[in-house]
Design a protein around this motif. Sequence first.
Motif, mmCIF file in Angstrom:
data_model
loop_
_atom_site.group_PDB
_atom_site.id
_atom_site.type_symbol
_atom_site.label_atom_id
_atom_site.label_comp_id
_atom_site.label_asym_id
_atom_site.label_seq_id
_atom_site.Cartn_x
_atom_site.Cartn_y
_atom_site.Cartn_z
ATOM 1 N N GLU A 6 -51.021 37.388 -20.868
ATOM 2 C CA GLU A 6 -50.082 37.483 -21.244
ATOM 3 C C GLU A 6 -50.990 36.841 -23.326
ATOM 4 O O GLU A 6 -52.057 36.486 -23.294
ATOM 5 C CB GLU A 6 -49.449 35.857 -21.114
ATOM 6 C CG GLU A 6 -48.446 35.811 -22.169
ATOM 7 C CD GLU A 6 -47.281 34.132 -21.943
ATOM 8 O OE1 GLU A 6 -46.270 34.436 -22.243
ATOM 9 O OE2 GLU A 6 -48.162 33.461 -21.696
ATOM 10 N N GLU A 35 -41.903 23.594 -16.273
ATOM 11 C CA GLU A 35 -40.335 23.771 -16.323
ATOM 12 C C GLU A 35 -39.865 25.174 -17.047
ATOM 13 O O GLU A 35 -39.124 26.239 -16.332
ATOM 14 C CB GLU A 35 -40.052 22.670 -16.906
ATOM 15 C CG GLU A 35 -37.863 22.762 -17.357
ATOM 16 C CD GLU A 35 -37.969 21.895 -17.701
ATOM 17 O OE1 GLU A 35 -36.672 21.781 -18.608
ATOM 18 O OE2 GLU A 35 -38.688 20.768 -17.821
ATOM 19 N N SER A 36 -41.471 25.464 -17.340
ATOM 20 C CA SER A 36 -40.676 26.698 -18.604
ATOM 21 C C SER A 36 -41.350 28.614 -17.397
ATOM 22 O O SER A 36 -40.272 28.744 -17.967
ATOM 23 C CB SER A 36 -41.959 27.058 -19.427
ATOM 24 O OG SER A 36 -42.756 27.205 -18.804
ATOM 25 N N VAL A 37 -41.932 28.199 -16.397
ATOM 26 C CA VAL A 37 -41.809 28.865 -15.300
ATOM 27 C C VAL A 37 -40.210 29.374 -14.792
ATOM 28 O O VAL A 37 -40.115 29.345 -14.171
ATOM 29 C CB VAL A 37 -42.543 28.627 -14.444
ATOM 30 C CG1 VAL A 37 -43.401 30.519 -13.570
ATOM 31 C CG2 VAL A 37 -44.069 29.272 -15.892
ATOM 32 N N SER A 38 -40.312 27.822 -13.822
ATOM 33 C CA SER A 38 -39.145 27.786 -13.323
ATOM 34 C C SER A 38 -37.462 27.711 -13.566
ATOM 35 O O SER A 38 -37.272 28.580 -13.250
ATOM 36 C CB SER A 38 -39.427 25.662 -12.801
ATOM 37 O OG SER A 38 -37.877 25.847 -11.694
ATOM 38 N N ILE A 39 -37.982 27.582 -14.902
ATOM 39 C CA ILE A 39 -36.335 28.730 -15.527
ATOM 40 C C ILE A 39 -36.589 29.907 -15.216
ATOM 41 O O ILE A 39 -35.133 30.451 -14.913
ATOM 42 C CB ILE A 39 -36.642 28.537 -17.414
ATOM 43 C CG1 ILE A 39 -36.091 26.378 -17.454
ATOM 44 C CG2 ILE A 39 -35.659 28.937 -17.585
ATOM 45 C CD1 ILE A 39 -36.105 26.067 -18.537
ATOM 46 N N VAL A 40 -37.549 30.915 -14.965
ATOM 47 C CA VAL A 40 -37.862 32.008 -14.454
ATOM 48 C C VAL A 40 -37.388 33.001 -13.454
ATOM 49 O O VAL A 40 -36.948 33.454 -12.852
ATOM 50 C CB VAL A 40 -38.015 33.178 -15.934
ATOM 51 C CG1 VAL A 40 -38.341 34.592 -15.389
ATOM 52 C CG2 VAL A 40 -38.718 32.911 -17.278
ATOM 53 N N LEU A 41 -37.934 32.018 -12.549
ATOM 54 C CA LEU A 41 -38.390 31.921 -11.663
ATOM 55 C C LEU A 41 -37.987 31.013 -10.269
ATOM 56 O O LEU A 41 -37.783 31.699 -8.958
ATOM 57 C CB LEU A 41 -40.311 32.007 -11.344
ATOM 58 C CG LEU A 41 -40.935 33.177 -11.652
ATOM 59 C CD1 LEU A 41 -42.290 32.808 -11.499
ATOM 60 C CD2 LEU A 41 -41.196 34.550 -11.377
ATOM 61 N N GLU A 94 -40.600 20.565 -10.132
ATOM 62 C CA GLU A 94 -40.628 20.689 -11.847
ATOM 63 C C GLU A 94 -41.955 20.220 -12.517
ATOM 64 O O GLU A 94 -41.902 18.530 -12.424
ATOM 65 C CB GLU A 94 -40.207 21.047 -12.478
ATOM 66 C CG GLU A 94 -39.021 22.402 -12.242
ATOM 67 C CD GLU A 94 -37.834 22.081 -12.988
ATOM 68 O OE1 GLU A 94 -37.191 21.741 -13.714
ATOM 69 O OE2 GLU A 94 -37.115 24.038 -12.768
#
Length: 174
Positions: free
Chosen positions: A142, A78-84, A105
């Motif tokens: 990162e 979900e944390s990646v989906s929010i951006v991508l 997600e």
Amino acid sequence: AARLHVAQSALSEQLAQLEDELGVPLFARSPQGVSPTAFGQLFYDRSLDILHRLSEAVESVRQLGQNPRGTVAVGMPESVSIVLGLPLLQSVKQRFPDVHLRLTEDLSANLKERLTEGRLDLAILFDDGMNDGLSTEPLVAERLYLVSRGPASPTNAVTLSHALTSPLVLPDLR
């Protein structure tokens, strides 16, 4: 032979080999030339049909290569989906209008399991150090930072043991 730009003897030899292989005469030969037998006409008609189908198959593959279609199942945390997530959906819709992107997600471990089972075509995951036979491609490296009110480490590098001795704040599970 003239129309095919080959020597008449070479063409005659190829036709004789084909007749031997088929076990039937394809042409009736006379001093005036050759004419197809019933076998030859049938073979010619079927060959044209096969060549036409082959040409259609080649064109279908070319079209599919230029305009892919179908459903692609993609997973990401979900944390990646929010951006991508939204930019990926928009980009795929614009570049490949016949492709339906199904976005899932979940936690990286669950997504990896779905990938292994074949329920996802690809996924963006956090690296757990074990690729489990999956093909991987690093996307981002990162840096992690320890943020505190206390003085910074003189080397600006913090060891894991030092970080663990610091008071940490974790999100509430509710």
